[in-house]
Design a protein around this motif. Sequence first.
Motif, PDB file in Angstrom:
ATOM      1  N   PHE A  33       0.838  -1.204   0.000  1.00 27.21           N
ATOM      2  CA  PHE A  33       0.000   0.000   0.000  1.00 27.21           C
ATOM      3  C   PHE A  33       0.871   1.251   0.000  1.00 27.21           C
ATOM      4  O   PHE A  33       2.063   1.195   0.282  1.00 27.21           O
ATOM      5  N   TYR A  34       0.232   2.389  -0.316  1.00 28.33           N
ATOM      6  CA  TYR A  34       0.905   3.684  -0.331  1.00 28.33           C
ATOM      7  C   TYR A  34       0.385   4.573   0.784  1.00 28.33           C
ATOM      8  O   TYR A  34      -0.800   4.538   1.122  1.00 28.33           O
ATOM      9  N   LEU A  35       1.293   5.412   1.295  1.00 32.13           N
ATOM     10  CA  LEU A  35       0.921   6.478   2.211  1.00 32.13           C
ATOM     11  C   LEU A  35       0.762   7.754   1.390  1.00 32.13           C
ATOM     12  O   LEU A  35       1.174   7.805   0.232  1.00 32.13           O
ATOM     13  N   PRO A  36       0.190   8.824   1.962  1.00 30.79           N
ATOM     14  CA  PRO A  36       0.014  10.066   1.203  1.00 30.79           C
ATOM     15  C   PRO A  36       1.325  10.643   0.636  1.00 30.79           C
ATOM     16  O   PRO A  36       1.308  11.313  -0.393  1.00 30.79           O
ATOM     17  N   GLY A  38       3.532   9.085  -0.873  1.00 38.49           N
ATOM     18  CA  GLY A  38       3.919   8.330  -2.059  1.00 38.49           C
ATOM     19  C   GLY A  38       4.841   7.172  -1.739  1.00 38.49           C
ATOM     20  O   GLY A  38       5.192   6.393  -2.624  1.00 38.49           O
ATOM     21  N   ASP A  39       5.255   7.039  -0.489  1.00 41.94           N
ATOM     22  CA  ASP A  39       6.104   5.921  -0.078  1.00 41.94           C
ATOM     23  C   ASP A  39       5.270   4.647  -0.023  1.00 41.94           C
ATOM     24  O   ASP A  39       4.116   4.656   0.417  1.00 41.94           O
ATOM     25  N   ASP A  84      -4.269   7.551  11.263  1.00 44.46           N
ATOM     26  CA  ASP A  84      -3.589   7.971  10.039  1.00 44.46           C
ATOM     27  C   ASP A  84      -2.189   7.376  10.126  1.00 44.46           C
ATOM     28  O   ASP A  84      -1.332   7.877  10.850  1.00 44.46           O
ATOM     29  N   LEU A  85      -1.938   6.279   9.407  1.00 39.30           N
ATOM     30  CA  LEU A  85      -0.659   5.576   9.508  1.00 39.30           C
ATOM     31  C   LEU A  85       0.510   6.482   9.128  1.00 39.30           C
ATOM     32  O   LEU A  85       1.556   6.437   9.761  1.00 39.30           O
ATOM     33  N   GLY A  86       0.333   7.312   8.119  1.00 34.96           N
ATOM     34  CA  GLY A  86       1.406   8.218   7.702  1.00 34.96           C
ATOM     35  C   GLY A  86       1.830   9.140   8.824  1.00 34.96           C
ATOM     36  O   GLY A  86       3.025   9.290   9.105  1.00 34.96           O
ATOM     37  N   GLN A  87       0.879   9.770   9.492  1.00 37.34           N
ATOM     38  CA  GLN A  87       1.216  10.653  10.609  1.00 37.34           C
ATOM     39  C   GLN A  87       1.852   9.871  11.753  1.00 37.34           C
ATOM     40  O   GLN A  87       2.774  10.348  12.398  1.00 37.34           O
ATOM     41  N   GLN A 158      14.064   2.843  -5.480  1.00 35.14           N
ATOM     42  CA  GLN A 158      12.699   2.558  -5.040  1.00 35.14           C
ATOM     43  C   GLN A 158      12.727   1.370  -4.082  1.00 35.14           C
ATOM     44  O   GLN A 158      13.232   0.303  -4.425  1.00 35.14           O
ATOM     45  N   VAL A 159      12.179   1.587  -2.877  1.00 33.59           N
ATOM     46  CA  VAL A 159      12.152   0.532  -1.869  1.00 33.59           C
ATOM     47  C   VAL A 159      10.721   0.259  -1.420  1.00 33.59           C
ATOM     48  O   VAL A 159       9.845   1.111  -1.538  1.00 33.59           O
ATOM     49  N   LEU A 160      10.531  -0.938  -0.911  1.00 29.10           N
ATOM     50  CA  LEU A 160       9.269  -1.357  -0.302  1.00 29.10           C
ATOM     51  C   LEU A 160       9.605  -1.693   1.143  1.00 29.10           C
ATOM     52  O   LEU A 160      10.361  -2.639   1.401  1.00 29.10           O
ATOM     53  N   ARG A 161       9.084  -0.909   2.064  1.00 30.81           N
ATOM     54  CA  ARG A 161       9.412  -1.089   3.480  1.00 30.81           C
ATOM     55  C   ARG A 161       8.383  -1.983   4.161  1.00 30.81           C
ATOM     56  O   ARG A 161       7.180  -1.826   3.969  1.00 30.81           O
TER      57      ARG A 161
END
Length: 176
Positions: A33-36, A38-39, A84-87, A158-161
Amino acid sequence: MVANPDFVTDSALEQAPELQELESPEGELYLRFYLPSGDEFALPATGIKEVIDPSPEQITPIPNASPLLLGTFNRRGRVIWVSDLGQFLGDKTVLNTDRMEIPVIVIEDQDTMLGLAVQQIVCTDWLDVEKLHMPTNVADSMAPFLRGEWLLDIEFNQVLRLLDHVAIIRSARWAA
């Protein structure tokens, strides 16, 4: 003699090339999945209870709760806190909640459930844990919640964490 259609013989495989193309997956299953920002991130499928797409109106804000929490969501009579996972990970880009649906990944550990709101669900993918590396260039706020990363494209870095869902659920950040 009557043939059993559920029984596949070697001769049946020779006649059905589409069956020969099927390969058994290697590695373990992950949700990407993506966060806002773009990661791109991944979570192990074994830690995911379900993926839901509630409308913003279905998530009830909670006064005086952590700013990381969007609110609660009632799913089959069970209250799920949605964050909010990004925050939570220290991302500066806030999740856009002004849309029809918000992708939420519900994770679970020892009967504790938490909804992680993300920008976009990509897919499920079989990934090889043998190719997982230690994370690089990671903010201190994110590091405790990472298991590692896969290098997807060397040229574009480009990485996938890979996130640790148990560390996220058990974090003391939720009390802040």
